[in-house]
Design a protein around this motif. Structure first.
Motif, PDB file in Angstrom:
ATOM      1  N   GLN A   3      23.170  13.801  12.836  1.00 56.52           N
ATOM      2  CA  GLN A   3      23.199  12.789  11.793  1.00 56.52           C
ATOM      3  C   GLN A   3      22.380  11.576  12.209  1.00 56.52           C
ATOM      4  OE1 GLN A   3      24.482  13.644   9.004  1.00 56.52           O
ATOM      5  NE2 GLN A   3      25.490  15.497   9.771  1.00 56.52           N
ATOM      6  N   PRO A   4      21.466  11.099  11.355  1.00 57.26           N
ATOM      7  CA  PRO A   4      20.610   9.950  11.707  1.00 57.26           C
ATOM      8  C   PRO A   4      21.395   8.707  12.112  1.00 57.26           C
ATOM      9  CG  PRO A   4      19.830  10.993   9.690  1.00 57.26           C
ATOM     10  CD  PRO A   4      21.153  11.634  10.021  1.00 57.26           C
ATOM     11  N   GLU A   5      22.589   8.525  11.531  1.00 55.95           N
ATOM     12  CA  GLU A   5      23.380   7.332  11.839  1.00 55.95           C
ATOM     13  C   GLU A   5      23.908   7.338  13.274  1.00 55.95           C
ATOM     14  OE1 GLU A   5      24.111   8.329   7.467  1.00 55.95           O
ATOM     15  OE2 GLU A   5      23.742   9.372   9.348  1.00 55.95           O
ATOM     16  N   PHE A   6      23.897   8.496  13.925  1.00 63.01           N
ATOM     17  CA  PHE A   6      24.486   8.604  15.259  1.00 63.01           C
ATOM     18  C   PHE A   6      23.435   8.971  16.307  1.00 63.01           C
ATOM     19  CE2 PHE A   6      27.954   9.035  12.328  1.00 63.01           C
ATOM     20  CZ  PHE A   6      28.991   8.355  12.937  1.00 63.01           C
ATOM     21  N   GLN A   7      22.274   8.386  16.185  1.00 61.16           N
ATOM     22  CA  GLN A   7      21.193   8.646  17.125  1.00 61.16           C
ATOM     23  C   GLN A   7      21.135   7.636  18.262  1.00 61.16           C
ATOM     24  OE1 GLN A   7      19.134  11.476  16.924  1.00 61.16           O
ATOM     25  NE2 GLN A   7      20.743  11.970  15.450  1.00 61.16           N
ATOM     26  N   THR A   8      21.980   6.599  18.200  1.00 62.80           N
ATOM     27  CA  THR A   8      22.013   5.610  19.276  1.00 62.80           C
ATOM     28  C   THR A   8      23.359   5.676  19.979  1.00 62.80           C
ATOM     29  OG1 THR A   8      22.931   3.813  17.913  1.00 62.80           O
ATOM     30  CG2 THR A   8      20.519   4.107  17.908  1.00 62.80           C
ATOM     31  N   GLY A  20      40.837   2.908   9.423  1.00 62.66           N
ATOM     32  CA  GLY A  20      41.611   2.059  10.311  1.00 62.66           C
ATOM     33  C   GLY A  20      41.374   2.312  11.784  1.00 62.66           C
ATOM     34  N   ILE A  21      40.268   2.962  12.118  1.00 61.37           N
ATOM     35  CA  ILE A  21      39.940   3.281  13.506  1.00 61.37           C
ATOM     36  C   ILE A  21      38.509   2.838  13.767  1.00 61.37           C
ATOM     37  CG2 ILE A  21      39.600   5.146  15.190  1.00 61.37           C
ATOM     38  CD1 ILE A  21      41.762   6.700  13.683  1.00 61.37           C
ATOM     39  N   VAL A  22      38.310   2.048  14.809  1.00 63.93           N
ATOM     40  CA  VAL A  22      36.979   1.519  15.107  1.00 63.93           C
ATOM     41  C   VAL A  22      35.960   2.646  15.262  1.00 63.93           C
ATOM     42  CG1 VAL A  22      35.608   0.231  16.793  1.00 63.93           C
ATOM     43  CG2 VAL A  22      37.883  -0.588  16.150  1.00 63.93           C
ATOM     44  N   ALA A  23      36.340   3.716  15.942  1.00 65.78           N
ATOM     45  CA  ALA A  23      35.413   4.824  16.189  1.00 65.78           C
ATOM     46  C   ALA A  23      34.998   5.532  14.906  1.00 65.78           C
ATOM     47  CB  ALA A  23      36.037   5.828  17.154  1.00 65.78           C
ATOM     48  N   LEU A  24      35.755   5.335  13.814  1.00 64.95           N
ATOM     49  CA  LEU A  24      35.448   5.994  12.546  1.00 64.95           C
ATOM     50  C   LEU A  24      34.927   5.017  11.492  1.00 64.95           C
ATOM     51  CD1 LEU A  24      38.471   8.460  12.168  1.00 64.95           C
ATOM     52  CD2 LEU A  24      36.186   8.925  13.078  1.00 64.95           C
ATOM     53  N   GLN A  25      34.518   3.819  11.903  1.00 59.20           N
ATOM     54  CA  GLN A  25      34.077   2.833  10.923  1.00 59.20           C
ATOM     55  C   GLN A  25      32.772   3.239  10.237  1.00 59.20           C
ATOM     56  OE1 GLN A  25      33.433  -0.888  12.884  1.00 59.20           O
ATOM     57  NE2 GLN A  25      31.946  -0.081  14.343  1.00 59.20           N
ATOM     58  N   ASN A  26      32.002   4.120  10.856  1.00 58.87           N
ATOM     59  CA  ASN A  26      30.778   4.630  10.239  1.00 58.87           C
ATOM     60  C   ASN A  26      30.940   6.051   9.717  1.00 58.87           C
ATOM     61  OD1 ASN A  26      29.154   2.288  10.858  1.00 58.87           O
ATOM     62  ND2 ASN A  26      29.173   2.968  12.999  1.00 58.87           N
ATOM     63  N   CYS A  27      32.197   6.484   9.599  1.00 60.07           N
ATOM     64  CA  CYS A  27      32.481   7.875   9.221  1.00 60.07           C
ATOM     65  C   CYS A  27      33.328   7.944   7.953  1.00 60.07           C
ATOM     66  CB  CYS A  27      33.235   8.589  10.343  1.00 60.07           C
ATOM     67  SG  CYS A  27      32.337   8.722  11.899  1.00 60.07           S
ATOM     68  N   SER A  28      33.200   9.067   7.280  1.00 58.87           N
ATOM     69  CA  SER A  28      34.143   9.419   6.233  1.00 58.87           C
ATOM     70  C   SER A  28      34.889  10.665   6.672  1.00 58.87           C
ATOM     71  CB  SER A  28      33.422   9.676   4.904  1.00 58.87           C
ATOM     72  OG  SER A  28      33.000   8.457   4.329  1.00 58.87           O
ATOM     73  N   VAL A  29      36.133  10.775   6.236  1.00 57.17           N
ATOM     74  CA  VAL A  29      36.980  11.886   6.650  1.00 57.17           C
ATOM     75  C   VAL A  29      37.600  12.529   5.415  1.00 57.17           C
ATOM     76  CG1 VAL A  29      38.939  12.600   8.071  1.00 57.17           C
ATOM     77  CG2 VAL A  29      37.514  10.666   8.797  1.00 57.17           C
ATOM     78  N   ILE A  30      37.471  13.839   5.327  1.00 54.86           N
ATOM     79  CA  ILE A  30      38.133  14.606   4.264  1.00 54.86           C
ATOM     80  C   ILE A  30      39.284  15.359   4.917  1.00 54.86           C
ATOM     81  CG2 ILE A  30      37.886  16.379   2.494  1.00 54.86           C
ATOM     82  CD1 ILE A  30      34.908  15.729   2.379  1.00 54.86           C
ATOM     83  N   THR A  31      40.495  15.110   4.470  1.00 53.22           N
ATOM     84  CA  THR A  31      41.666  15.742   5.075  1.00 53.22           C
ATOM     85  C   THR A  31      42.471  16.491   4.026  1.00 53.22           C
ATOM     86  OG1 THR A  31      42.993  13.733   4.765  1.00 53.22           O
ATOM     87  CG2 THR A  31      41.878  14.001   6.879  1.00 53.22           C
ATOM     88  N   SER A  32      43.233  17.453   4.501  1.00 54.62           N
ATOM     89  CA  SER A  32      44.146  18.180   3.619  1.00 54.62           C
ATOM     90  C   SER A  32      45.195  18.896   4.454  1.00 54.62           C
ATOM     91  CB  SER A  32      43.383  19.211   2.779  1.00 54.62           C
ATOM     92  OG  SER A  32      44.275  19.929   1.936  1.00 54.62           O
ATOM     93  N   ASP A  33      46.388  19.021   3.916  1.00 56.29           N
ATOM     94  CA  ASP A  33      47.364  19.931   4.491  1.00 56.29           C
ATOM     95  C   ASP A  33      46.931  21.359   4.149  1.00 56.29           C
ATOM     96  OD1 ASP A  33      48.891  17.807   5.345  1.00 56.29           O
ATOM     97  OD2 ASP A  33      50.201  17.829   3.594  1.00 56.29           O
TER      98      ASP A  33
END
Length: 340
Positions: free
Chosen positions: A242-247, A285-298
């Motif tokens: 992902q281009p956003e995570f090249q640094t 609500g997590i610093v490490a995921l501030q540039n991320c989106s998360v899709i969750t499901s049971d």
């Protein structure tokens, strides 16, 4: 409220940015076949969308990119969450069915498959194995003094331990002991097995059946569950694409966070029970995921809610495809029967 034209332009900006990772300008949009508006009209609507906080201007670029608010609107109003393609579900189900003998293998395969389909990182959490109930115990002799104890649960979870005896095992004694254990302990939660076996040993001692005690104490030591919940990770390296995570500044926090299994497990267990849900950037609500989106499901197996699965990508993730693939995997798991 957005006008129909503003809605079309917002969708076009987000779709284009998802594909290119480059700011989108009015000139680019005016060349699209699905937008029959002039550059001037598009510029005016883009200015309005920016005032609403749905898009933003990065640095001095002439183009615009979606904001978190824009992505939220896009997901809530423009992404269908109930699309199920029966042929795709059947195809995925066939791929999963080969792994249906044990729940752990099936869940790991589902996580890997979802990662392959989306090119995002996936995390799957199984149930707390201490809450699984004993279905049966078996002992498979390896030689005269060694055997493998198999503990099979009602969720098709399998624990196995190797035990070593000081003297050769008598086949009739092994058979009697295993039959006794299954009669007395079937349906016991794994977390209570050691205590329950201790009770049964005490009863046997009182009954002067000491020939059982040595084997039962050995078997007792094999029932400790080391990991309360099973965690499966798929496509960890996909984030590198992902281009956003090249640094290192953006990549390091994510990798450090996802490598901490205890923290990752706590996060997944803290998620509310729900069907497919998308959380974006700061919503996590997590610093490490501030540039991320998360899709969750049971997800469910054999009609029971079994655990949680999450797909992690950049905020620029392809939400339509991600939501659709999550839905297909969840449905394929629901239809897959674990083998007895």
């Amino acid at each position: 409220m957005l006008t129909e034209r503003q809605l079309l332009i917002l969708r076009a900006i987000i779709d284009d940015y998802i594909q290119t990772a480059q700011p989108v300008g009015s000139r680019t949009l005016s060349k699209r076949d699905d937008l029959s508006f002039s550059s001037a009209t598009i510029r005016n609507d883009m200015a309005d969308l920016e005032d609403m906080g749905l898009i933003e201007k990065p640095h001095t670029s002439a183009g615009r990119i979606p904001s978190e608010i824009g992505y939220r609107y896009y997901v809530d109003h423009l992404v269908e969450t109930k699309i199920i393609d029966e042929r795709e579900t059947y195809r995925l189900g066939e791929r999963l069915r080969a792994s249906a003998q044990e729940s752990e293998v099936l869940i790991r395969q589902a996580a890997d498959l979802l990662s392959d389909l989306t090119n995002y990182t996936t995390v799957a959490l199984g149930p707390n194995s201490q809450m699984n109930r004993l279905a049966r115990i078996d002992l498979m002799p390896l030689d005269e003094r060694r055997g493998v104890v198999l503990i099979v649960t009602d969720q098709a979870h399998v624990e196995h331990r190797t035990v070593v005896f000081d003297s050769p095992m008598a086949p009739d004694l092994v058979e009697q002991t295993i039959r006794f254990l299954n009669d007395r302990l079937k349906g016991t939660p794994l977390g209570q097995l050691k205590f329950r076996i201790g009770e049964e040993v005490a009863k046997l001692r009182l009954a002067h059946q000491e020939q059982f005690e040595f084997m039962m104490q050995l078997i007792q030591s094999t029932f400790e569950v080391q990991h309360p919940a099973s965690l499966y990770l798929g496509g960890k390296k996909n984030i590198f694409n992902q281009p956003e995570f090249q640094t290192l500044d953006t990549l390091r926090p994510f990798l450090e966070w996802i490598d901490e299994q205890e923290r990752l497990t706590d996060w997944l267990e803290s998620l509310p029970n729900r069907e497919i849900y998308v959380s974006i950037g700061s919503e996590n609500g997590i610093v490490a995921l501030q540039n991320c989106s998360v899709i969750t499901s049971d997800y469910t197996l054999d009609g029971k809610t079994f655990g949680t699965i999450a797909m992690i990508g950049p905020t620029r993730m392809d939400y339509r495809h991600g939501v659709q693939m999550m839905g297909q995997i969840i449905e394929a798991l629901r239809r897959t029967k674990l083998e007895e």
